[in-house]
Design a protein around this motif. Structure first.
Motif, PDB file in Angstrom:
ATOM      1  N   GLY A  63      63.937  13.965-103.910  1.00  0.00           N
ATOM      2  CA  GLY A  63      62.556  13.719-104.320  1.00  0.00           C
ATOM      3  C   GLY A  63      61.960  12.511-103.632  1.00  0.00           C
ATOM      4  N   ALA A  64      62.755  11.435-103.511  1.00  0.00           N
ATOM      5  CA  ALA A  64      62.261  10.210-102.879  1.00  0.00           C
ATOM      6  C   ALA A  64      62.026  10.423-101.390  1.00  0.00           C
ATOM      7  CB  ALA A  64      63.265   9.080-103.088  1.00  0.00           C
ATOM      8  N   ARG A  65      62.888  11.180-100.747  1.00  0.00           N
ATOM      9  CA  ARG A  65      62.738  11.427 -99.315  1.00  0.00           C
ATOM     10  C   ARG A  65      61.497  12.280 -99.046  1.00  0.00           C
ATOM     11  NH1 ARG A  65      68.109  14.088 -97.685  1.00  0.00           N
ATOM     12  NH2 ARG A  65      67.479  13.599 -95.558  1.00  0.00           N
ATOM     13  N   TRP A  66      61.275  13.289 -99.888  1.00  0.00           N
ATOM     14  CA  TRP A  66      60.095  14.136 -99.756  1.00  0.00           C
ATOM     15  C   TRP A  66      58.827  13.308 -99.986  1.00  0.00           C
ATOM     16  CZ3 TRP A  66      57.714  17.940 -97.792  1.00  0.00           C
ATOM     17  CH2 TRP A  66      56.627  18.554 -98.398  1.00  0.00           C
ATOM     18  N   LYS A  67      58.863  12.421-100.973  1.00  0.00           N
ATOM     19  CA  LYS A  67      57.712  11.566-101.259  1.00  0.00           C
ATOM     20  C   LYS A  67      57.389  10.655-100.076  1.00  0.00           C
ATOM     21  CE  LYS A  67      56.064   7.978-104.430  1.00  0.00           C
ATOM     22  NZ  LYS A  67      56.406   7.122-105.595  1.00  0.00           N
ATOM     23  N   ALA A  68      58.421  10.113 -99.425  1.00  0.00           N
ATOM     24  CA  ALA A  68      58.189   9.223 -98.285  1.00  0.00           C
ATOM     25  C   ALA A  68      57.453   9.935 -97.164  1.00  0.00           C
ATOM     26  CB  ALA A  68      59.526   8.681 -97.775  1.00  0.00           C
ATOM     27  N   LEU A  69      57.839  11.163 -96.897  1.00  0.00           N
ATOM     28  CA  LEU A  69      57.184  11.933 -95.832  1.00  0.00           C
ATOM     29  C   LEU A  69      55.754  12.307 -96.226  1.00  0.00           C
ATOM     30  CD1 LEU A  69      60.172  14.195 -94.747  1.00  0.00           C
ATOM     31  CD2 LEU A  69      59.137  12.348 -93.424  1.00  0.00           C
ATOM     32  N   LYS A  75      48.557   8.991 -95.188  1.00  0.00           N
ATOM     33  CA  LYS A  75      47.921   7.804 -94.625  1.00  0.00           C
ATOM     34  C   LYS A  75      47.091   8.107 -93.380  1.00  0.00           C
ATOM     35  CE  LYS A  75      50.972   4.243 -96.414  1.00  0.00           C
ATOM     36  NZ  LYS A  75      51.843   3.086 -96.101  1.00  0.00           N
ATOM     37  N   HIS A  76      47.309   9.268 -92.759  1.00  0.00           N
ATOM     38  CA  HIS A  76      46.518   9.676 -91.598  1.00  0.00           C
ATOM     39  C   HIS A  76      46.571   8.656 -90.467  1.00  0.00           C
ATOM     40  CE1 HIS A  76      44.068  11.435 -95.134  1.00  0.00           C
ATOM     41  NE2 HIS A  76      45.043  12.262 -94.825  1.00  0.00           N
ATOM     42  N   GLU A  77      47.726   8.065 -90.244  1.00  0.00           N
ATOM     43  CA  GLU A  77      47.875   7.043 -89.207  1.00  0.00           C
ATOM     44  C   GLU A  77      48.934   7.464 -88.197  1.00  0.00           C
ATOM     45  OE1 GLU A  77      48.989   3.547 -91.266  1.00  0.00           O
ATOM     46  OE2 GLU A  77      47.002   3.188 -92.135  1.00  0.00           O
ATOM     47  N   PRO A  78      48.737   7.148 -86.905  1.00  0.00           N
ATOM     48  CA  PRO A  78      49.785   7.418 -85.914  1.00  0.00           C
ATOM     49  C   PRO A  78      50.988   6.513 -86.149  1.00  0.00           C
ATOM     50  CG  PRO A  78      48.003   6.150 -84.918  1.00  0.00           C
ATOM     51  CD  PRO A  78      47.535   6.535 -86.292  1.00  0.00           C
ATOM     52  N   LEU A  79      52.165   7.049 -85.922  1.00  0.00           N
ATOM     53  CA  LEU A  79      53.410   6.314 -86.121  1.00  0.00           C
ATOM     54  C   LEU A  79      54.243   6.383 -84.851  1.00  0.00           C
ATOM     55  CD1 LEU A  79      54.329   7.760 -89.642  1.00  0.00           C
ATOM     56  CD2 LEU A  79      53.313   5.522 -89.172  1.00  0.00           C
ATOM     57  N   LYS A 127      46.606   1.560 -82.803  1.00  0.00           N
ATOM     58  CA  LYS A 127      46.434   0.377 -83.648  1.00  0.00           C
ATOM     59  C   LYS A 127      46.911   0.735 -85.042  1.00  0.00           C
ATOM     60  CE  LYS A 127      42.386  -1.276 -81.117  1.00  0.00           C
ATOM     61  NZ  LYS A 127      40.955  -1.626 -81.208  1.00  0.00           N
ATOM     62  N   ARG A 128      47.993   0.127 -85.455  1.00  0.00           N
ATOM     63  CA  ARG A 128      48.566   0.443 -86.753  1.00  0.00           C
ATOM     64  C   ARG A 128      48.213  -0.615 -87.785  1.00  0.00           C
ATOM     65  NH1 ARG A 128      54.645   0.773 -85.795  1.00  0.00           N
ATOM     66  NH2 ARG A 128      54.652   1.341 -87.993  1.00  0.00           N
ATOM     67  N   SER A 129      47.914  -0.164 -88.983  1.00  0.00           N
ATOM     68  CA  SER A 129      47.627  -1.087 -90.076  1.00  0.00           C
ATOM     69  C   SER A 129      48.942  -1.510 -90.716  1.00  0.00           C
ATOM     70  CB  SER A 129      46.725  -0.409 -91.108  1.00  0.00           C
ATOM     71  OG  SER A 129      47.365   0.737 -91.629  1.00  0.00           O
ATOM     72  N   LEU A 130      48.856  -2.407 -91.702  1.00  0.00           N
ATOM     73  CA  LEU A 130      50.052  -2.854 -92.407  1.00  0.00           C
ATOM     74  C   LEU A 130      50.763  -1.673 -93.019  1.00  0.00           C
ATOM     75  CD1 LEU A 130      48.699  -6.009 -94.228  1.00  0.00           C
ATOM     76  CD2 LEU A 130      50.228  -5.955 -92.266  1.00  0.00           C
TER      77      LEU A 130
END
Length: 294
Positions: A63-69, A75-79, A127-130
């Motif tokens: 559950g925690a791993r699924w939540k992280a993804l 967040k709609h941010e590039p990683l 440009k990544r946010s915190l």
């Protein structure tokens, strides 16, 4: 460690069962009288990466791993995506996330499942946010078989906000992609006659102009590193070549376009060669990011 996406770690022992990379090109189809359609190359498509991930209590809290993804997607941010061998695959966005339930507990909690994760290449300024602490494997792993296996990379480790090193890698990747796309356009034009090349001059100026912003950003950020003088020089040198490629095409006319085009293409080739010369250095920075040293 198999790979790291932003702050999320992937390991083979943590459930990674497959990875697929896909690249496309965009082609326009033009109808012709009494003949088959003609294809015209428009540009490169976005690269895609597909990951298959198995969820099981023995590999961490499903559950925690699924939540992280899911939170990473929301967040709609590039990683930044870096493989375990240090190869930097550039910024990626979570484009698709699919969960196939296999088994649930008596109280409805996720016990076993398979995740299909689709990533798409991000070519904008990186440009990544915190970032918030996210982990594919939760610290709650303590006491599980995965933790007992002695694999510390399975545990969540938190990164600070995007580092200078990560920003340099992102800008360099963006600039390299733009330059390669520009050379592809030049290659499509080079066999045309003077009139055709002259008509494509605005497009050539446009494609090279897109490299200016990431190159300037790369140079500026590299100057913030204690040992970034070499990368700052690379950025300056590549930018000089790009500006040379642009100035050769402005202004042009039917009488000088062929010669000016050849000069412009040579300048763009020089820009790519200079950028390629920094690949080993950039791979070293990517390895530092992967090992949490930068």
């Amino acid at each position: 460690m198999f790979a790291i996406l932003g702050d999320i770690e992937f390991t083979v022992s943590g459930g990674i069962t497959g990875m697929e990379q896909r690249g496309t090109a965009d082609w326009a189809e033009h109808a012709r009288i009494q003949g088959k359609p003609l294809l015209e190359w428009i540009g490169e498509g976005l690269d895609e990466i597909n990951l298959n991930i198995e969820l099981h209590p023995g590999l961490g809290d499903p559950g925690a791993r699924w939540k992280a993804l899911r939170e990473a997607k929301a967040k709609h941010e590039p990683l930044a995506l870096v493989l375990g061998n240090g190869d930097y695959l550039g910024p990626q966005v979570v484009a698709d996330l699919n969960l196939q339930h296999r088994r649930l507990t008596a109280t409805g909690q996720l016990a076993s499942a398979t995740i299909q994760l689709r990533l798409r290449e991000y070519t904008g300024a990186f440009k990544r946010s915190l970032t918030q602490p996210l982990g594919l494997i939760s610290p709650a792993l303590s006491g599980t078989t995965a933790a007992a296996a002695g694999a510390p990379s399975l545990l969540s480790k938190f990164l600070p906000s995007p580092s200078t090193t990560q920003m340099i890698i992102g800008y360099a990747k963006t600039a390299a992609n733009v330059l390669q796309a520009g050379r592809n356009v030049y290659d499509q034009v080079k066999n045309g006659n003077a009139s055709m090349i002259l008509g494509q001059a605005p497009q050539l100026l446009g494609v090279t102009s897109r490299a200016i912003a990431p190159l300037k950003s790369m140079t500026a950020v590299a100057g913030l590193l204690d040992d970034g003088a070499d990368l700052a020089k690379v950025g300056d040198d590549v930018l000089a070549s790009v500006n040379g490629a642009r100035s050769s095409l402005n202004p042009v006319d039917l009488g000088n376009i062929v010669e000016r085009f050849a000069t412009s293409r040579n300048s763009l080739d020089q820009a790519l060669q200079t950028m390629d010369s920094a690949q080993t250095r950039l791979a070293g920075l990517a390895a530092q990011v992967l090992t949490r040293k930068a």
